[in-house]
Design a protein around this motif. Structure first.
Motif, PDB file in Angstrom:
ATOM      1  N   ASP A  96       0.862  -1.189   0.000  1.00  0.00           N
ATOM      2  CA  ASP A  96       0.000   0.000   0.000  1.00  0.00           C
ATOM      3  C   ASP A  96       0.893   1.231   0.000  1.00  0.00           C
ATOM      4  N   LEU A  97       0.737   2.065  -1.011  1.00  0.00           N
ATOM      5  CA  LEU A  97       1.598   3.247  -1.135  1.00  0.00           C
ATOM      6  C   LEU A  97       0.748   4.512  -1.075  1.00  0.00           C
ATOM      7  N   LEU A  98       1.238   5.484  -0.320  1.00  0.00           N
ATOM      8  CA  LEU A  98       0.563   6.774  -0.271  1.00  0.00           C
ATOM      9  C   LEU A  98       0.709   7.423  -1.653  1.00  0.00           C
ATOM     10  N   ASN A  99      -0.423   7.791  -2.247  1.00  0.00           N
ATOM     11  CA  ASN A  99      -0.411   8.266  -3.638  1.00  0.00           C
ATOM     12  C   ASN A  99      -0.154   9.773  -3.707  1.00  0.00           C
ATOM     13  N   LEU A 100       1.052  10.130  -4.104  1.00  0.00           N
ATOM     14  CA  LEU A 100       1.374  11.562  -4.254  1.00  0.00           C
ATOM     15  C   LEU A 100       1.800  11.838  -5.681  1.00  0.00           C
ATOM     16  N   THR A 101       1.133  11.195  -6.598  1.00  0.00           N
ATOM     17  CA  THR A 101       1.598  11.335  -7.977  1.00  0.00           C
ATOM     18  C   THR A 101       0.471  11.462  -8.986  1.00  0.00           C
ATOM     19  N   SER A 102      -0.777  11.502  -8.523  1.00  0.00           N
ATOM     20  CA  SER A 102      -1.876  11.554  -9.499  1.00  0.00           C
ATOM     21  C   SER A 102      -2.433  12.975  -9.596  1.00  0.00           C
ATOM     22  N   ASN A 103      -3.321  13.174 -10.544  1.00  0.00           N
ATOM     23  CA  ASN A 103      -3.959  14.488 -10.716  1.00  0.00           C
ATOM     24  C   ASN A 103      -5.389  14.492 -10.165  1.00  0.00           C
ATOM     25  N   ASN A 104      -5.653  13.550  -9.281  1.00  0.00           N
ATOM     26  CA  ASN A 104      -6.985  13.410  -8.690  1.00  0.00           C
ATOM     27  C   ASN A 104      -7.124  14.421  -7.546  1.00  0.00           C
ATOM     28  N   TYR A 105      -6.948  15.717  -7.879  1.00  0.00           N
ATOM     29  CA  TYR A 105      -6.758  16.752  -6.860  1.00  0.00           C
ATOM     30  C   TYR A 105      -7.828  16.778  -5.761  1.00  0.00           C
ATOM     31  N   LEU A 106      -9.085  16.614  -6.177  1.00  0.00           N
ATOM     32  CA  LEU A 106     -10.151  16.744  -5.179  1.00  0.00           C
ATOM     33  C   LEU A 106     -10.558  15.391  -4.602  1.00  0.00           C
ATOM     34  N   GLY A 107      -9.884  14.335  -5.036  1.00  0.00           N
ATOM     35  CA  GLY A 107     -10.187  12.997  -4.498  1.00  0.00           C
ATOM     36  C   GLY A 107     -11.503  12.446  -5.007  1.00  0.00           C
ATOM     37  N   LEU A 108     -11.906  12.870  -6.210  1.00  0.00           N
ATOM     38  CA  LEU A 108     -13.230  12.478  -6.694  1.00  0.00           C
ATOM     39  C   LEU A 108     -13.223  11.269  -7.650  1.00  0.00           C
ATOM     40  N   ARG A 111       9.532   5.108  -2.042  1.00  0.00           N
ATOM     41  CA  ARG A 111       8.731   3.899  -2.237  1.00  0.00           C
ATOM     42  C   ARG A 111       9.007   2.878  -1.137  1.00  0.00           C
ATOM     43  N   GLU A 112      10.269   2.784  -0.750  1.00  0.00           N
ATOM     44  CA  GLU A 112      10.599   1.871   0.366  1.00  0.00           C
ATOM     45  C   GLU A 112       9.857   2.283   1.629  1.00  0.00           C
ATOM     46  N   ALA A 113       9.588   3.586   1.753  1.00  0.00           N
ATOM     47  CA  ALA A 113       8.884   4.075   2.940  1.00  0.00           C
ATOM     48  C   ALA A 113       7.365   4.082   2.728  1.00  0.00           C
ATOM     49  N   GLY A 114       6.912   3.484   1.624  1.00  0.00           N
ATOM     50  CA  GLY A 114       5.468   3.366   1.403  1.00  0.00           C
ATOM     51  C   GLY A 114       4.836   4.600   0.773  1.00  0.00           C
ATOM     52  N   ILE A 115       5.645   5.371   0.044  1.00  0.00           N
ATOM     53  CA  ILE A 115       5.126   6.602  -0.583  1.00  0.00           C
ATOM     54  C   ILE A 115       5.391   6.551  -2.080  1.00  0.00           C
ATOM     55  N   LEU A 116       4.362   6.795  -2.866  1.00  0.00           N
ATOM     56  CA  LEU A 116       4.572   6.803  -4.319  1.00  0.00           C
ATOM     57  C   LEU A 116       4.566   8.234  -4.843  1.00  0.00           C
ATOM     58  N   SER A 117       5.709   8.675  -5.335  1.00  0.00           N
ATOM     59  CA  SER A 117       5.781   9.944  -6.040  1.00  0.00           C
ATOM     60  C   SER A 117       6.847   9.748  -7.099  1.00  0.00           C
ATOM     61  N   ARG A 118       6.467   9.894  -8.337  1.00  0.00           N
ATOM     62  CA  ARG A 118       7.358   9.437  -9.393  1.00  0.00           C
ATOM     63  C   ARG A 118       8.351  10.514  -9.829  1.00  0.00           C
ATOM     64  N   ALA A 119       9.516  10.041 -10.268  1.00  0.00           N
ATOM     65  CA  ALA A 119      10.544  10.951 -10.767  1.00  0.00           C
ATOM     66  C   ALA A 119      10.066  11.521 -12.100  1.00  0.00           C
ATOM     67  N   VAL A 133       5.771  12.221   4.579  1.00  0.00           N
ATOM     68  CA  VAL A 133       6.643  12.561   3.452  1.00  0.00           C
ATOM     69  C   VAL A 133       7.843  13.348   3.954  1.00  0.00           C
ATOM     70  N   LEU A 134       7.554  14.351   4.773  1.00  0.00           N
ATOM     71  CA  LEU A 134       8.647  15.214   5.254  1.00  0.00           C
ATOM     72  C   LEU A 134       9.670  14.426   6.067  1.00  0.00           C
ATOM     73  N   ALA A 135       9.206  13.379   6.733  1.00  0.00           N
ATOM     74  CA  ALA A 135      10.131  12.581   7.545  1.00  0.00           C
ATOM     75  C   ALA A 135      11.060  11.738   6.666  1.00  0.00           C
ATOM     76  N   VAL A 136      10.631  11.439   5.453  1.00  0.00           N
ATOM     77  CA  VAL A 136      11.444  10.557   4.596  1.00  0.00           C
ATOM     78  C   VAL A 136      12.395  11.341   3.692  1.00  0.00           C
ATOM     79  N   VAL A 137      11.955  12.533   3.255  1.00  0.00           N
ATOM     80  CA  VAL A 137      12.792  13.291   2.309  1.00  0.00           C
ATOM     81  C   VAL A 137      14.042  13.806   3.040  1.00  0.00           C
ATOM     82  N   PRO A 138      15.238  13.473   2.553  1.00  0.00           N
ATOM     83  CA  PRO A 138      16.439  13.926   3.250  1.00  0.00           C
ATOM     84  C   PRO A 138      16.678  15.416   3.020  1.00  0.00           C
ATOM     85  N   SER A 139      17.392  16.046   3.912  1.00  0.00           N
ATOM     86  CA  SER A 139      17.739  17.461   3.704  1.00  0.00           C
ATOM     87  C   SER A 139      18.652  17.561   2.489  1.00  0.00           C
ATOM     88  N   PRO A 140      18.657  18.722   1.822  1.00  0.00           N
ATOM     89  CA  PRO A 140      19.512  18.837   0.626  1.00  0.00           C
ATOM     90  C   PRO A 140      20.980  18.725   1.002  1.00  0.00           C
TER      91      PRO A 140
END
Ligand SMILES: Cc1ncc(COP(=O)(O)O)c(C=O)c1O
Length: 393
Positions: A49-61, A348-356, A385-392
Motif C-alpha cells: 500500500d503506497l501513499l499516492n502523491l503522484t496523481s492528478n486526482n486533486y479533489l479525491g473524486l 517507495r521503500e517508505a510506502g510513498i509513491l511519487s514518481r521521478a 513525506v517530510l520525515a522521509v525526504v532527506p535534507s539537501p
C-alpha cells in the motif's frame, strides 16, 4: 527457406532497441506501474500500500461513489460508446449539458468537448493559427501545447518562463497576420501560476489572441473551482480557455470555453473535434457529477491548500530553496535524473509513491520529484513525506 524477419525490419528494430538501451543508461527509460485498486489516496502496487502523491486526482473524486454512479447511469442511458463523432450522431443531451455547464463555470458564451485535454490544445492551436501567424509560447508549456504549435504551421516564438519583458520584446518585433499568446495558468511541473493580469494586458495592447490552459486550475482554484482567472478576479471574455476533465473533474476528456464565435469556428474547423469519436457517455456523466461537487464542496479546495502549504513549508524548513509553487503541485527539483530516481526509490521503500519526472517532460538538469496532493490526504500524510525526504546535500 528465407528468414521470416527481413534485414530491413531487423535493422530498424535493433535501432529502436539501441535507443531504449541508451535511455536506460541515462536513467530516462520509462515504465508503467499498475495499481490494483483504482486512484485513491493510497494505491496497492506489487503487494504494497503506497501513499499516492503522484496523481492528478486533486479533489479525491476519481473514486467518489457519486461520480462513479453518474458514470454508470450515463452508460445505462446512452450506451458504452456513442460510436460516432459529434457532427455525425455521436452527441447526447449529456454532452450538451456538460458544455453548457463548463461554459458557465468559465464565464464564457460556449464550450466544446474534445476527447482529451491534449486534443483540445492540438485542436484549438491548429484551428486558430496557421502559416503566416506567430504563436508566443511560454518555455514551460505542456507537450500538448508544444505539439499544437508545431502542427499549426505558424512560427513559434518561445518566451522565457513567465518573463513578461521577453514576451513583450518578441511581440514588438514579430508582426504577423494573427498573433497568439499561449500559456498554462498553473504550470504542470512547477505548480506556479502565470502572471495572468499582465498576459491579458499584453494581449490587449498587441491585439493578440490569449489562449490559457487551465488543466491544473479547473476545480482547484477560484472560490467555486472556476480556475485561476476567477481566483484573480480577471474578466475571462475574449480569452480562449482550455481545460481537461481528467484531473480535478475525475473523468476523461478535454474542453475549450470561449466566445460563441470561437466555439462555432472550432466546431467547423478544428480537426481533432471533427474527426474524432465523441466522449463516451460514462465520462460525460462522471464529469457532470464532479462539477456539482466542485461547486458544493469548497472544503476540498481548502484542505488541498492547507496540505500544500504544510508540504512547501516543510521543505523550506528542511533547507530546500523556496519553491515558486502556489498550488497542490509541489516539486522538489534535484537536477540529475538518477538523483530523482533514487529519491523515488527511497520514498517507495517508505510506502510513498511519487514518481521521478525527468527530461523531456522537464528541461535537462531539472529532474525532480513532483508531489501532487489530493484533498483526501491528511496532515499526517504530509508529515510522513517530510520525515522521509532527506535534507539537501
Ligand atoms: C497543462 C496540461 N495541459 C493538457 C494536458 C492534457 O490533458 P489530458 O490528460 O486530458 O489529455 C495536461 C495533462 O497532463 C496538462 O498538464
Amino acid at each position: 527457406m528465407a528468414s521470416t524477419e527481413s534485414p530491413v525490419s531487423s535493422s530498424w528494430l535493433s535501432e529502436l532497441q539501441e535507443e531504449l538501451a541508451a535511455l536506460q543508461r541515462r536513467s530516462l527509460r520509462r515504465t508503467i506501474l499498475t495499481p490494483r485498486d483504482g486512484q485513491g489516496e493510497t494505491l496497492r502496487i506489487d503487494g504494497h500500500d503506497l501513499l499516492n502523491l503522484t496523481s492528478n486526482n486533486y479533489l479525491g473524486l476519481a473514486g467518489d461513489s457519486r461520480v462513479v454512479d453518474g458514470s454508470i447511469e450515463a452508460a445505462r442511458l446512452y450506451g458504452a460508446s456513442v460510436s460516432a463523432s459529434r457532427l455525425l450522431c455521436g452527441s447526447t443531451p449529456l454532452h450538451e449539458e456538460l458544455e453548457r455547464r463548463l461554459a458557465a463555470l468559465k464565464g464564457q458564451e460556449g464550450a466544446l468537448l474534445y476527447s482529451s485535454g491534449y486534443m483540445a490544445n492540438l485542436g484549438v492551436l491548429t484551428a486558430l493559427a496557421r502559416s503566416g501567424d506567430v504563436i508566443f509560447s511560454d518555455a514551460l508549456n505542456h507537450a500538448s501545447i508544444i505539439d499544437g504549435c508545431r502542427l499549426s504551421g505558424a512560427s513559434t516564438k518561445v518566451y522565457k518562463h513567465c518573463d513578461l519583458e521577453h514576451l513583450e520584446e518578441l511581440l514588438a518585433t514579430n508582426p504577423a497576420r494573427r498573433r497568439i499568446i499561449v500559456s498554462e495558468t498553473v504550470f504542470s511541473m512547477d505548480g506556479d501560476i502565470a502572471p495572468l493580469a499582465s498576459l491579458v494586458e499584453l494581449a490587449n495592447s498587441y491585439d493578440a489572441v490569449l489562449v490559457l490552459d487551465e488543466a491544473h486550475a479547473t476545480g482547484v482554484l477560484g472560490p467555486g473551482g472556476e480556475g485561476a482567472l476567477a481566483r484573480f478576479q480577471l474578466d475571462p471574455s475574449g480569452i480562449v480557455v482550455i481545460g481537461t476533465l481528467s484531473k480535478a473533474l475525475a473523468s476523461a476528456g478535454g474542453f475549450v470555453a470561449a466566445s460563441a464565435t470561437v466555439i462555432e469556428y472550432l466546431l467547423n474547423r478544428s480537426r481533432p473535434f471533427i474527426f474524432n469519436t465523441a466522449l463516451p457517455p460514462s465520462s460525460v456523466g462522471a464529469a457532470l457529477v464532479a462539477l456539482d461537487i466542485v461547486s458544493r464542496e469548497p472544503e476540498r479546495r481548502a484542505q488541498l491548500e492547507m496540505l500544500s502549504v504544510r508540504l512547501r513549508d516543510g521543505f523550506a524548513v528542511a533547507g530546500y530553496p523556496l519553491s515558486t509553487s502556489e498550488t497542490a503541485i509541489v516539486p522538489l527539483v534535484l537536477g540529475a535524473a538518477d538523483a530523482a530516481l533514487a529519491l523515488e526509490g527511497k520514498l517507495r521503500e517508505a510506502g510513498i509513491l511519487s514518481r521521478a519526472i525527468r527530461p523531456p517532460t522537464v528541461p535537462e538538469g531539472t529532474a525532480r520529484i513532483r508531489f501532487n496532493l489530493i484533498a483526501t490526504h491528511t496532515a499526517e500524510d504530509i508529515d510522513r513525506v517530510l520525515a522521509v525526504v532527506p535534507s539537501p546535500a
